[in-house]
Write a protein that holds these residues in place. Structure first.
Motif, PDB file in Angstrom:
ATOM      1  N   GLN A  87     -23.421  63.816   3.957  1.00 36.55           N
ATOM      2  CA  GLN A  87     -22.610  64.826   3.265  1.00 36.55           C
ATOM      3  C   GLN A  87     -21.580  64.175   2.339  1.00 36.55           C
ATOM      4  OE1 GLN A  87     -21.258  66.650   6.830  1.00 36.55           O
ATOM      5  NE2 GLN A  87     -23.247  67.630   7.222  1.00 36.55           N
ATOM      6  N   LEU A  88     -20.978  63.079   2.781  1.00 38.54           N
ATOM      7  CA  LEU A  88     -20.005  62.381   1.934  1.00 38.54           C
ATOM      8  C   LEU A  88     -20.697  61.768   0.711  1.00 38.54           C
ATOM      9  CD1 LEU A  88     -17.789  60.613   4.623  1.00 38.54           C
ATOM     10  CD2 LEU A  88     -17.325  62.742   3.409  1.00 38.54           C
ATOM     11  N   CYS A  89     -21.888  61.219   0.918  1.00 40.96           N
ATOM     12  CA  CYS A  89     -22.652  60.680  -0.216  1.00 40.96           C
ATOM     13  C   CYS A  89     -23.026  61.793  -1.186  1.00 40.96           C
ATOM     14  CB  CYS A  89     -23.907  59.974   0.284  1.00 40.96           C
ATOM     15  SG  CYS A  89     -23.586  58.434   1.179  1.00 40.96           S
ATOM     16  N   GLY A  90     -23.440  62.926  -0.644  1.00 48.75           N
ATOM     17  CA  GLY A  90     -23.746  64.071  -1.491  1.00 48.75           C
ATOM     18  C   GLY A  90     -22.528  64.555  -2.242  1.00 48.75           C
ATOM     19  N   GLY A  91     -21.367  64.503  -1.596  1.00 51.35           N
ATOM     20  CA  GLY A  91     -20.129  64.906  -2.264  1.00 51.35           C
ATOM     21  C   GLY A  91     -19.818  64.029  -3.453  1.00 51.35           C
ATOM     22  N   MET A  92     -19.969  62.732  -3.286  1.00 48.12           N
ATOM     23  CA  MET A  92     -19.719  61.820  -4.412  1.00 48.12           C
ATOM     24  C   MET A  92     -20.729  62.029  -5.532  1.00 48.12           C
ATOM     25  SD  MET A  92     -18.548  58.238  -2.589  1.00 48.12           S
ATOM     26  CE  MET A  92     -19.900  58.160  -1.406  1.00 48.12           C
ATOM     27  N   LEU A  93     -21.982  62.249  -5.159  1.00 46.02           N
ATOM     28  CA  LEU A  93     -23.014  62.478  -6.166  1.00 46.02           C
ATOM     29  C   LEU A  93     -22.755  63.766  -6.940  1.00 46.02           C
ATOM     30  CD1 LEU A  93     -25.696  61.738  -7.483  1.00 46.02           C
ATOM     31  CD2 LEU A  93     -26.865  62.853  -5.565  1.00 46.02           C
ATOM     32  N   GLY A  94     -22.414  64.829  -6.214  1.00 41.41           N
ATOM     33  CA  GLY A  94     -22.130  66.100  -6.873  1.00 41.41           C
ATOM     34  C   GLY A  94     -20.930  66.025  -7.788  1.00 41.41           C
ATOM     35  N   ALA A  95     -19.878  65.343  -7.346  1.00 40.40           N
ATOM     36  CA  ALA A  95     -18.684  65.194  -8.179  1.00 40.40           C
ATOM     37  C   ALA A  95     -18.978  64.354  -9.417  1.00 40.40           C
ATOM     38  CB  ALA A  95     -17.561  64.558  -7.360  1.00 40.40           C
ATOM     39  N   ALA A  96     -19.815  63.333  -9.258  1.00 41.23           N
ATOM     40  CA  ALA A  96     -20.191  62.503 -10.406  1.00 41.23           C
ATOM     41  C   ALA A  96     -21.006  63.300 -11.420  1.00 41.23           C
ATOM     42  CB  ALA A  96     -20.982  61.287  -9.932  1.00 41.23           C
ATOM     43  N   LEU A  97     -21.895  64.163 -10.943  1.00 43.66           N
ATOM     44  CA  LEU A  97     -22.677  65.005 -11.846  1.00 43.66           C
ATOM     45  C   LEU A  97     -21.778  65.994 -12.586  1.00 43.66           C
ATOM     46  CD1 LEU A  97     -25.767  65.754  -9.559  1.00 43.66           C
ATOM     47  CD2 LEU A  97     -25.723  64.301 -11.600  1.00 43.66           C
ATOM     48  N   ALA A 122      -8.048  75.870  -0.459  1.00 47.67           N
ATOM     49  CA  ALA A 122      -9.151  76.394   0.346  1.00 47.67           C
ATOM     50  C   ALA A 122     -10.356  75.461   0.318  1.00 47.67           C
ATOM     51  CB  ALA A 122      -9.547  77.804  -0.130  1.00 47.67           C
ATOM     52  N   CYS A 123     -10.174  74.296   0.899  1.00 51.02           N
ATOM     53  CA  CYS A 123     -11.238  73.298   0.928  1.00 51.02           C
ATOM     54  C   CYS A 123     -12.225  73.573   2.058  1.00 51.02           C
ATOM     55  CB  CYS A 123     -10.633  71.909   1.070  1.00 51.02           C
ATOM     56  SG  CYS A 123     -11.840  70.584   1.227  1.00 51.02           S
ATOM     57  N   MET A 124     -11.750  73.489   3.292  1.00 50.85           N
ATOM     58  CA  MET A 124     -12.554  73.737   4.504  1.00 50.85           C
ATOM     59  C   MET A 124     -13.683  72.732   4.688  1.00 50.85           C
ATOM     60  SD  MET A 124     -13.019  77.793   3.816  1.00 50.85           S
ATOM     61  CE  MET A 124     -13.220  77.503   2.055  1.00 50.85           C
ATOM     62  N   ASN A 125     -13.726  71.717   3.849  1.00 53.41           N
ATOM     63  CA  ASN A 125     -14.879  70.822   3.829  1.00 53.41           C
ATOM     64  C   ASN A 125     -14.435  69.429   3.373  1.00 53.41           C
ATOM     65  OD1 ASN A 125     -17.258  69.418   3.258  1.00 53.41           O
ATOM     66  ND2 ASN A 125     -18.281  71.178   2.367  1.00 53.41           N
ATOM     67  N   PRO A 126     -14.327  68.463   4.296  1.00 56.66           N
ATOM     68  CA  PRO A 126     -13.901  67.116   3.889  1.00 56.66           C
ATOM     69  C   PRO A 126     -14.801  66.475   2.835  1.00 56.66           C
ATOM     70  CG  PRO A 126     -13.736  67.369   6.267  1.00 56.66           C
ATOM     71  CD  PRO A 126     -14.429  68.591   5.760  1.00 56.66           C
ATOM     72  N   ALA A 127     -16.086  66.787   2.838  1.00 56.15           N
ATOM     73  CA  ALA A 127     -16.981  66.225   1.831  1.00 56.15           C
ATOM     74  C   ALA A 127     -16.665  66.789   0.448  1.00 56.15           C
ATOM     75  CB  ALA A 127     -18.437  66.514   2.195  1.00 56.15           C
ATOM     76  N   ARG A 128     -16.286  68.062   0.398  1.00 60.45           N
ATOM     77  CA  ARG A 128     -15.905  68.691  -0.868  1.00 60.45           C
ATOM     78  C   ARG A 128     -14.631  68.074  -1.419  1.00 60.45           C
ATOM     79  NH1 ARG A 128     -13.999  69.906  -4.833  1.00 60.45           N
ATOM     80  NH2 ARG A 128     -13.842  71.903  -5.902  1.00 60.45           N
ATOM     81  N   ALA A 129     -13.742  67.625  -0.537  1.00 60.33           N
ATOM     82  CA  ALA A 129     -12.511  66.961  -0.977  1.00 60.33           C
ATOM     83  C   ALA A 129     -12.761  65.495  -1.316  1.00 60.33           C
ATOM     84  CB  ALA A 129     -11.441  67.074   0.106  1.00 60.33           C
ATOM     85  N   PHE A 130     -13.616  64.842  -0.519  1.00 60.70           N
ATOM     86  CA  PHE A 130     -13.829  63.409  -0.662  1.00 60.70           C
ATOM     87  C   PHE A 130     -14.551  63.059  -1.957  1.00 60.70           C
ATOM     88  CE2 PHE A 130     -16.343  59.537   0.204  1.00 60.70           C
ATOM     89  CZ  PHE A 130     -15.321  58.659   0.540  1.00 60.70           C
ATOM     90  N   GLY A 131     -15.572  63.807  -2.305  1.00 58.94           N
ATOM     91  CA  GLY A 131     -16.363  63.495  -3.494  1.00 58.94           C
ATOM     92  C   GLY A 131     -15.537  63.399  -4.767  1.00 58.94           C
TER      93      GLY A 131
END
Length: 261
Positions: free
Chosen positions: A119-129, A209-218
């Motif tokens: 999920q953290l890897c996906g977060g970084m990938l999504g933020a990069a996109l 309203a994050c609720m998701n560490p991966a959404r914040a981390f990316g």
């Protein structure tokens, strides 16, 4: 028996004897692939798509729409990826969700760490996109979709409480709607997406309203924005623990509940 029939029979027997034995499918390899590799891949892809849409909705937020655009984008995107990928991995896409599902018995402990890393890897990938499709000006103005609602230490208490309560709401919907057999519903993906949208409407101004560490981390990694980042780990993980207590002690069915079975 004629000579021709004899030759035909000999030909058939020789063909059978020379044929290679049929190979049995390797069910073990398929099981390992589906149980470990495929599930983690689904979590990476689903998290990346969800967080790409979420970050982009914040970066490209049209003036005047307020929280409407991010709320709808996050809620709809999450519901869609859960429907599409939920049968493969469970459709977590959130470390807090994975923790709460594990604590109520819906996820093997062996998969908890791989899920969170995915999920953290996906977060970084999504933020990069999201950064890749944005102009430099809009990206910088929105801090890359990172959470910027907390600007001073005086806001920390309210933000932590908000993140905790909103995550309790989200993870309770997940555990009761998708894990608990007594209350499981086919509408769980829609309910989960609507819960995220409702939380953003309710608490977006308080904590983001994050609720998701991966959404914040990316976006924090991609935009290098770490101000008060810890709030978006402490609040959601605390909310996941509270939800697990509710479900294990009070709300779960006999298989999940640990008291008065």
């Amino acid at each position: 028996m004629s000579v021709n029939e004899s030759k035909a029979e000999l030909y058939d027997m020789s063909t059978l004897s020379m044929a290679e034995p049929e190979k049995k499918p390797d069910h073990h390899k398929a099981s390992v692939f589906e149980r470990y590799i495929q599930t983690c891949a689904a979590e990476v892809i689903g998290s990346a798509l969800f967080i790409f849409v979420g970050c982009s909705s914040v970066i490209e937020n049209v003036e005047g729409t307020g929280r409407l655009q991010p709320a709808l984008a996050h809620g709809l995107a999450l519901a869609i990826v859960i429907v599409v990928l939920g049968e493969i991995s469970g459709g977590h896409f959130n470390p807090a969700v994975s923790l709460s599902v594990y604590l109520v018995g819906g996820l093997n402990v062996v998969m908890l760490a791989p899920y969170i890393v995915s999920q953290l890897c996906g977060g970084m990938l999504g933020a990069a996109l999201a950064k890749a499709i944005s102009t430099e000006e809009t990206y910088m103005n929105a801090s890359g979709g990172a959470f910027t609602a907390v600007q001073s230490s005086g806001q920390i208490g309210r933000a932590v409480v908000a993140e905790t309560v909103m995550t309790v709401f989200l993870t309770l919907v997940v555990c009761m709607g998708a894990v608990n057999e007594k209350s499981r519903s086919h509408l769980a993906p829609l309910c989960i997406g609507l819960t995220v949208a409702a939380d953003i409407f309710a608490g977006g101004a308080v904590s983001g309203a994050c609720m998701n560490p991966a959404r914040a981390f990316g976006p924090a990694v991609v935009a290098n924005y770490w101000s008060y980042h810890w709030i978006y780990w402490v609040g959601p993980l605390a909310g996941a623990l509270i939800t697990a207590c509710f479900v294990r002690l009070l709300l779960g069915d006999r298989k999940i509940r640990i008291l008065l079975k």
